[in-house]
Design an enzyme around this catalytic site. Structure first.
Site, PDB file in Angstrom:
ATOM      1  N   GLU A 169      19.252   8.216 -24.323  1.00 30.96           N
ATOM      2  CA  GLU A 169      20.243   8.216 -25.530  1.00 30.96           C
ATOM      3  C   GLU A 169      19.858   8.518 -26.723  1.00 30.96           C
ATOM      4  OE1 GLU A 169      23.522   5.727 -24.743  1.00 30.96           O
ATOM      5  OE2 GLU A 169      24.401   6.840 -23.276  1.00 30.96           O
ATOM      6  N   GLU A 382      25.067   8.422 -15.952  1.00 29.34           N
ATOM      7  CA  GLU A 382      25.874   7.388 -16.605  1.00 29.34           C
ATOM      8  C   GLU A 382      27.214   8.163 -16.713  1.00 29.34           C
ATOM      9  OE1 GLU A 382      24.933   4.720 -19.579  1.00 29.34           O
ATOM     10  OE2 GLU A 382      22.643   4.838 -19.210  1.00 29.34           O
TER      11      GLU A 382
HETATM   12  C1  BG6 Z   1      25.144   3.901 -22.543  1.00 27.09           C
HETATM   13  C2  BG6 Z   1      23.879   3.268 -22.345  1.00 27.09           C
HETATM   14  O1  BG6 Z   1      25.436   4.164 -23.870  1.00 27.09           O
HETATM   15  O2  BG6 Z   1      26.584   3.269 -22.180  1.00 27.09           O
HETATM   16  C3  BG6 Z   1      24.131   2.008 -21.473  1.00 27.09           C
HETATM   17  O3  BG6 Z   1      22.989   4.051 -21.863  1.00 27.09           O
HETATM   18  C4  BG6 Z   1      25.268   1.049 -21.775  1.00 27.09           C
HETATM   19  O4  BG6 Z   1      22.727   0.938 -21.641  1.00 27.09           O
HETATM   20  C5  BG6 Z   1      26.310   2.021 -21.542  1.00 27.09           C
HETATM   21  O5  BG6 Z   1      25.411   0.010 -21.026  1.00 27.09           O
HETATM   22  C6  BG6 Z   1      27.852   1.460 -21.855  1.00 27.09           C
HETATM   23  O6  BG6 Z   1      27.906   1.115 -23.184  1.00 27.09           O
HETATM   24  P1  BG6 Z   1      28.266  -0.586 -23.318  1.00 27.09           P
HETATM   25  O7  BG6 Z   1      28.195  -0.727 -24.615  1.00 27.09           O
HETATM   26  O8  BG6 Z   1      29.851  -0.670 -22.788  1.00 27.09           O
HETATM   27  O9  BG6 Z   1      27.251  -1.489 -22.559  1.00 27.09           O
END
Ligand code: BG6
Length: 484
Positions: A169, A382
């Protein structure tokens, strides 16, 4: 939206994901030294009531149990990251044998259970020693040190790992740079550094792509982009233009590097106009162009919305807005680039408790859009719903909201596949509960509940959520059991 009845490909990788600092814990154990995330988060509890990364989900000590649970769920793939500061604690120099052994044991365990490892080389956690030595990603020196680290890791696992992702990211790092990189207080006013850091990451990304091509003959490599498709707030031409501008600066600017080896002209023009463009040394663009990607990992949570923002001095440039409380509507602002675009709430979409829009169709839209432009295989690295889950007295976690979210997103991905998009894997966030990057451990994503709170790490006992059984059925039926 109609759902399709064609089957998922036989070899489709149903997976799940985590990242090292968010799940492992053991931040100072067995020779590991701090990463910048250990330092950035060290006062999170006092300042915001969020746990530090010291223990996280204690995966370091529970990994065999975790892999067994993943296997029980039927996972075909597991996307995780390697902590540079566990493997080479000072960033350069001596390898920590206990650290590299942990990843050997993890990968052996995965393979023994028939789970394909998808390895991310870097997920926000630069060794702190490199920040102390030369400012970390601010310095070009990091590219050479990353090369040494990446060469070591790829060589170590080249016989076992086929899928490699480089840097997690970059677009989100630019937006939330002080949370994702350690930036000294006195440098935080210099926004050009955001794009300079990103330029160094582009070089490191290219280096890693070249290394995988050199060392892993049947390997596949690509970046993992944090991606939100951007909708115009209205059909007024100004808003449509603003959405295009936002796309160019937030999405195209990264995609074009990975697939075309060049910066997006419109985004560059905007950055140059405001003195924000990265300094590019002779040879940089040739190196970037040489590091071709075989695929792209996509992290998708929410679509976003943009509207026109006049450049009349009424608004200041800003890069992000965040909701720290988990109370809907408590967001502290929106990214703003006067004369280019301003992000805003989409009135047509519901959100999770942290104001992230829930938009399954956004996933279909972006997959088709990216594939149409670049024609490379894609994997979802993700996708998931952050929520306040509750462990009942009898040890259950009922999370129908997560099942609903994931089911609709899988259906959206499948529609994109039916329109010709080549998908390798779907790895929702997250395999098990972990430390959120922005909201502590109270914002949960996992199929596996980890019994700890921000206040108390307890024993980190594992429980299967309802979504665990649901995902097991999805995988067992290769998607045919989906009810949409
Ligand atoms: C993505 C990241 O931005 O979103 C993760 O790659 C992150 O590391 C995920 O955990 C969710 O975001 P957050 O801030 O809710 O943890």
């Amino acid at each position: 939206m109609a759902y399709t009845t064609t089957a998922f490909p036989e070899k489709f990788l149903w997976g799940a994901a985590t990242s090292a600092y968010q799940v492992e814990g053991a931040a100072y154990e067995d020779g590991k030294k701090p990463s910048q995330q250990d330092i950035i988060n060290q006062h999170s509890y006092e300042e915001r009531g969020f746990a530090t990364a010291d223990i996280a989900s204690d995966h370091y000590h529970h990994f065999r149990e975790d892999v067994a649970l993943m296997a029980e769920m039927g996972l075909k793939a597991y996307r995780f990251s390697i902590a540079w500061s566990r493997v080479i604690p000072d960033g350069t120099g001596a390898v920590n044998l206990a650290g590299i052994k942990f990843y050997h044991d993890l990968i052996d365990e995965l393979l023994a259970h028939g789970i394909e490892p998808i390895v991310t080389l870097y997920h926000y956690d630069l060794p702190w020693a490199l920040v102390e030595r030369y400012g970390g990603w601010i310095s070009r020196q990091v590219v050479d040190d990353f090369e040494t680290y990446a060469r070591f890791v790829i060589n170590e696992f080249k016989g076992q790992v086929k899928y490699w992702t480089t840097i997690n990211e970059q677009s989100i790092i630019v937006q939330y740079w002080t949370r994702k990189c350690f930036i000294p207080e006195e440098m935080r006013g210099d926004n050009q550094l955001r794009y300079q850091i990103n330029h160094h990451m582009n070089l490191a990304h290219a280096v890693a792509c070249n290394l995988v091509h050199e060392l892993v003959p049947d390997g596949m490599v690509g970046s993992v982009i944090g991606y939100s498709p951007i909708y115009p707030l209205t059909s007024h031409a100004e808003d449509v233009m603003a959405a295009q501008n936002a796309h160019d600066l937030r999405n195209g600017y990264y995609l074009d590097i990975y697939f075309k080896g060049r910066y997006t002209d419109s985004a560059m023009a905007y950055l140059e106009r405001h003195g924000l463009a990265p300094k590019i040394d002779p040879g940089d663009m040739e190196l970037i162009a040489s590091g071709t990607s075989d695929m792209l990992g996509i992290n998708y949570y929410a679509s976003e919305c943009a509207r026109w923002c006049p450049d009349d001095g009424s608004k200041q440039m800003r890069w992000n807005g965040v909701n720290l409380t988990g109370k809907k509507g408590d967001i502290n602002g929106f990214e703003t680039h006067p004369g280019f675009y301003e992000m805003c709430k989409n009135p047509n979409l519901d959100t999770n408790d942290w104001d992230w829009a829930i938009d399954p169709i956004g996933l279909e839209y972006l997959l088709r859009d990216i594939y149409m432009r670049y024609n490379k295989p894609l994997m979802v690295c993700e996708n998931g719903l952050g929520a306040f889950d509750e462990l009942t007295a009898d040890g259950h976690v009922h999370d129908p909201y997560r099942i609903d979210y994931l089911e609709k997103h899988i259906a959206a991905m499948k529609r994109a596949m039916d329109y010709g998009v080549e998908m390798l894997a779907y790895c929702p966030w997250s395999a098990l509960d972990l430390l959120s990057t922005s909201n502590g451990v109270k914002k949960r994503y996992g199929f596996i509940y980890v019994d700890r709170t921000d206040d108390d790490p307890r024993e980190c006992k594992r429980y299967r959520k309802d979504s665990f059984a649901w995902y097991k059925d999805v995988i067992e039926s290769n998607g045919a059991g989906l009810s949409l």
